[in-house]
Design a protein around this motif. Structure first.
Motif, mmCIF file in Angstrom:
data_model
loop_
_atom_site.group_PDB
_atom_site.id
_atom_site.type_symbol
_atom_site.label_atom_id
_atom_site.label_comp_id
_atom_site.label_asym_id
_atom_site.label_seq_id
_atom_site.Cartn_x
_atom_site.Cartn_y
_atom_site.Cartn_z
ATOM 1 N N SER A 181 31.599 31.104 45.324
ATOM 2 C CA SER A 181 31.016 30.900 46.658
ATOM 3 C C SER A 181 29.487 31.002 46.612
ATOM 4 C CB SER A 181 31.576 31.917 47.660
ATOM 5 O OG SER A 181 30.995 33.197 47.431
ATOM 6 N N LEU A 182 28.983 31.668 45.570
ATOM 7 C CA LEU A 182 27.523 31.792 45.423
ATOM 8 C C LEU A 182 26.956 30.693 44.529
ATOM 9 C CD1 LEU A 182 27.402 35.675 45.051
ATOM 10 C CD2 LEU A 182 26.552 34.346 46.991
ATOM 11 N N GLY A 183 27.808 29.747 44.144
ATOM 12 C CA GLY A 183 27.330 28.586 43.394
ATOM 13 C C GLY A 183 27.453 28.708 41.890
ATOM 14 N N LEU A 184 28.059 29.770 41.380
ATOM 15 C CA LEU A 184 28.182 29.916 39.933
ATOM 16 C C LEU A 184 29.344 29.083 39.406
ATOM 17 C CD1 LEU A 184 26.727 32.682 40.937
ATOM 18 C CD2 LEU A 184 27.115 33.347 38.605
ATOM 19 N N GLU A 185 29.168 28.592 38.182
ATOM 20 C CA GLU A 185 30.204 27.739 37.586
ATOM 21 C C GLU A 185 31.050 28.556 36.620
ATOM 22 O OE1 GLU A 185 30.713 23.778 34.767
ATOM 23 O OE2 GLU A 185 28.694 24.399 35.377
ATOM 24 N N LEU A 186 32.351 28.612 36.876
ATOM 25 C CA LEU A 186 33.264 29.373 36.018
ATOM 26 C C LEU A 186 34.075 28.435 35.133
ATOM 27 C CD1 LEU A 186 32.493 31.570 38.139
ATOM 28 C CD2 LEU A 186 34.809 32.440 37.873
ATOM 29 N N THR A 187 34.218 28.802 33.881
ATOM 30 C CA THR A 187 35.036 27.984 32.982
ATOM 31 C C THR A 187 36.494 28.453 33.098
ATOM 32 O OG1 THR A 187 34.720 29.517 31.139
ATOM 33 C CG2 THR A 187 33.149 27.709 31.330
ATOM 34 N N PRO A 188 37.472 27.561 32.854
ATOM 35 C CA PRO A 188 38.875 28.001 32.922
ATOM 36 C C PRO A 188 39.186 28.960 31.768
ATOM 37 C CG PRO A 188 38.721 25.648 32.399
ATOM 38 C CD PRO A 188 37.324 26.143 32.555
ATOM 39 N N VAL A 189 40.021 29.947 32.022
ATOM 40 C CA VAL A 189 40.417 30.918 30.989
ATOM 41 C C VAL A 189 41.951 30.965 30.958
ATOM 42 C CG1 VAL A 189 40.302 33.328 30.235
ATOM 43 C CG2 VAL A 189 38.325 32.283 31.389
ATOM 44 N N ALA A 190 42.523 30.584 29.822
ATOM 45 C CA ALA A 190 43.991 30.558 29.717
ATOM 46 C C ALA A 190 44.551 31.980 29.661
ATOM 47 C CB ALA A 190 44.393 29.799 28.450
ATOM 48 N N ASP A 191 45.776 32.126 30.108
ATOM 49 C CA ASP A 191 46.496 33.420 30.044
ATOM 50 C C ASP A 191 45.673 34.574 30.586
ATOM 51 O OD1 ASP A 191 48.771 32.279 28.944
ATOM 52 O OD2 ASP A 191 48.015 32.483 26.904
ATOM 53 N N ALA A 192 45.042 34.352 31.721
ATOM 54 C CA ALA A 192 44.162 35.378 32.293
ATOM 55 C C ALA A 192 44.926 36.639 32.668
ATOM 56 C CB ALA A 192 43.448 34.816 33.522
ATOM 57 N N HIS A 193 46.258 36.536 32.787
ATOM 58 C CA HIS A 193 47.037 37.716 33.181
ATOM 59 C C HIS A 193 47.182 38.721 32.041
ATOM 60 C CE1 HIS A 193 49.935 35.109 31.193
ATOM 61 N NE2 HIS A 193 50.679 36.178 30.987
ATOM 62 N N LEU A 194 46.832 38.316 30.809
ATOM 63 C CA LEU A 194 47.064 39.205 29.657
ATOM 64 C C LEU A 194 45.905 40.157 29.419
ATOM 65 C CD1 LEU A 194 48.693 36.772 27.061
ATOM 66 C CD2 LEU A 194 49.814 38.531 28.453
ATOM 67 N N CYS A 195 46.241 41.342 28.974
ATOM 68 C CA CYS A 195 45.266 42.415 28.713
ATOM 69 C C CYS A 195 44.405 42.074 27.494
ATOM 70 C CB CYS A 195 46.060 43.689 28.445
ATOM 71 S SG CYS A 195 45.066 45.135 28.096
ATOM 72 N N CYS A 196 43.161 42.566 27.514
ATOM 73 C CA CYS A 196 42.253 42.344 26.381
ATOM 74 C C CYS A 196 42.443 43.388 25.280
ATOM 75 C CB CYS A 196 40.796 42.356 26.841
ATOM 76 S SG CYS A 196 40.218 43.985 27.411
ATOM 77 N N GLY A 197 43.224 44.433 25.567
ATOM 78 C CA GLY A 197 43.475 45.468 24.561
ATOM 79 C C GLY A 197 42.637 46.720 24.736
ATOM 80 N N SER A 198 41.760 46.720 25.722
ATOM 81 C CA SER A 198 40.897 47.892 25.913
ATOM 82 C C SER A 198 41.727 49.078 26.419
ATOM 83 C CB SER A 198 39.776 47.555 26.898
ATOM 84 O OG SER A 198 39.146 48.724 27.321
ATOM 85 N N ALA A 199 42.206 48.993 27.637
ATOM 86 C CA ALA A 199 43.195 49.933 28.183
ATOM 87 C C ALA A 199 42.877 51.408 27.963
ATOM 88 C CB ALA A 199 44.583 49.594 27.628
ATOM 89 N N GLY A 200 41.731 51.833 28.428
ATOM 90 C CA GLY A 200 41.357 53.251 28.309
ATOM 91 C C GLY A 200 41.128 53.623 26.853
ATOM 92 N N THR A 201 41.905 54.585 26.371
ATOM 93 C CA THR A 201 41.733 55.023 24.977
ATOM 94 C C THR A 201 42.595 54.207 24.007
ATOM 95 O OG1 THR A 201 43.427 56.691 25.399
ATOM 96 C CG2 THR A 201 41.133 57.414 25.569
#
Ligand code: SF4
Ligand code: SF4
Length: 406
Positions: free
Chosen positions: A327-347
């Protein structure tokens, strides 16, 4: 699902809740397909349905030991399974119960206990964490390559605005974010100032308690919650209209304070009020005209946004930051499987490093696929974890907007 919990479990403070959650699960297995650890390991016991069954067996008195603990430890608590579940199974709450019991039934080796105790003594304490990060930077040349890659960049302390406004909010400064990326909270304070809202940072506040909670130290987590409530309460009584939490991992925790302290008569009422006031900044900003920021979107380049699990599954705010940025005009690229965790998860990225790195590699491939100029997220844990693999900065969206505001 039918249950026959052992009487002493059934009659405990949490027994009724565990039984209700277990009975809600119809064993359909829809959740398994969206579970990151099941996708990696392919073992039913490393998916939500299998873990639910392991907890059920444990609470019914069947043998539970190191194997059960290993499968529960491998869970990221990402809660993707809760988002998928058609029966509304509160998996994360059941996992908390299961983890507390397995700690008792299958005690850890002294080295594991020492590691977990060390994490609890350092991560939630900003000064200790920052000192350790500085020491790591000094020793950098002597460290193995893998450890070097994980050393976090230490952010800069930036000034907060001093102007007084009729409206004000509390900013929950957190622990890791305050220690390593203080510029995020400063950015939020400046953005609010431009909208005519003052930001208060209660000096006595600290960690939200999530680190202790994830390490099954629930009384310690409650102590952190009480400390924050006590620190915020005077400002709440003075009319602070919200508690804003820029790190989505902490946001989930603070929103749960009412539940966490429900059985503590001295704190339950105030905990409930704090939970009501807790907001992710994207929720709070929804009511404002953001044109006052005068965002220069062209300077941003294309952005890949990593939506943290704590934002999309924990707080159910999927798509909200992306919509605000667009809404502020920034362009976002598509990201596949966005529902999946990156592995950070706290500790998790420390205690389950191999799995965390495999998940990060998948996530970075998805984020980089659209050749973005910037990687952006909404949680300090994800930022640090992704940066270690990407070799470039991962912005908090608030920092980015502050940078682009004219
Ligand atoms: S948790 Fe939900 S989706 Fe998973 S097996 Fe149980 S009912 Fe099905
Ligand atoms: S919380 Fe995440 S890792 Fe754990 S069972 Fe659910 S989907 Fe799998």
């Amino acid at each position: 699902m039918q249950t026959r919990l052992l009487p002493h479990y059934r009659e405990s403070a949490w027994g009724g809740q565990a039984e209700r959650i277990l009975r809600a699960c119809v064993h359909c297995g829809f959740c398994t397909a969206t579970c990151p650890t099941y996708q990696l390991l392919g073992d039913e016991r490393d998916g939500p349905r299998g873990r639910i069954y392991l907890i059920k067996q444990m609470l019914e008195g069947e043998p539970a030991g190191v194997t059960t603990r290993r499968h529960l430890d491998r869970c990221l608590t990402c809660r993707a399974c809760e988002t998928t579940c058609p029966s509304g199974v509160e998996y994360a709450r059941l996992l908390d119960i299961g983890r507390e019991q397995i700690e008792r039934l299958a005690p850890r080796r002294p080295t594991d206990r020492a590691m977990r105790a060390a994490l609890r003594r350092v991560l939630p304490w900003p000064r200790r964490l920052r000192a350790l990060a500085r020491l790591g930077q000094v020793l950098r040349p002597l460290l193995p390559a893998r450890t070097r890659a994980r050393l976090p960049r230490i952010g800069e302390d930036r000034p907060w605005p001093h102007a007084r406004h009729a409206r004000c909010v509390i900013i929950a400064t957190g622990c890791a974010q305050r220690a390593l990326r203080p510029e995020t909270n400063a950015a939020l304070a400046r953005l609010l100032d431009r909208l005519g809202v003052g930001a208060l940072a209660a000096p006595a506040q600290g960690c939200c308690g999530a680190v202790s909670h994830h390490l099954s130290a629930s009384e310690e987590a409650r102590d952190f919650a009480r400390r924050n409530i006590a620190a915020w309460w005077p400002s709440i009584e003075d009319g602070a209209e919200a508690i804003l939490i820029a790190a989505s991992g902490c946001g989930v925790m603070v929103k749960d304070y009412g539940q966490l302290l429900a059985h503590d008569p001295a704190w339950s009422e105030r905990a409930g009020r704090v939970a009501e006031l807790a907001r992710d900044p994207v929720e709070y900003l929804a009511d404002f005209d953001l044109s006052a920021w005068r965002i220069d979107a062209a300077r941003a380049g294309r952005i890949a946004f990593h939506v943290p699990c704590t934002l999309q599954h924990g707080q159910r705010l999927s798509g909200r930051v992306e919509a605000l940025l667009e809404s502020l005009g920034l362009e976002l690229t598509p990201v596949a499987d966005a529902h999946l965790c990156c592995g950070s998860a706290g500790t998790y990225s420390i205690l389950q490093a191999e799995l965390a790195e495999a998940l990060r590699a998948r996530k970075l491939a998805a984020l980089e696929a659209g050749r973005p100029e910037r990687l952006v997220s909404a949680n300090i844990g994800c930022q640090l974890h992704l940066e270690a693999g990407a070799g470039r900065r991962v912005w908090h969206w608030l920092e980015l907007l502050d940078e682009l505001a004219e």
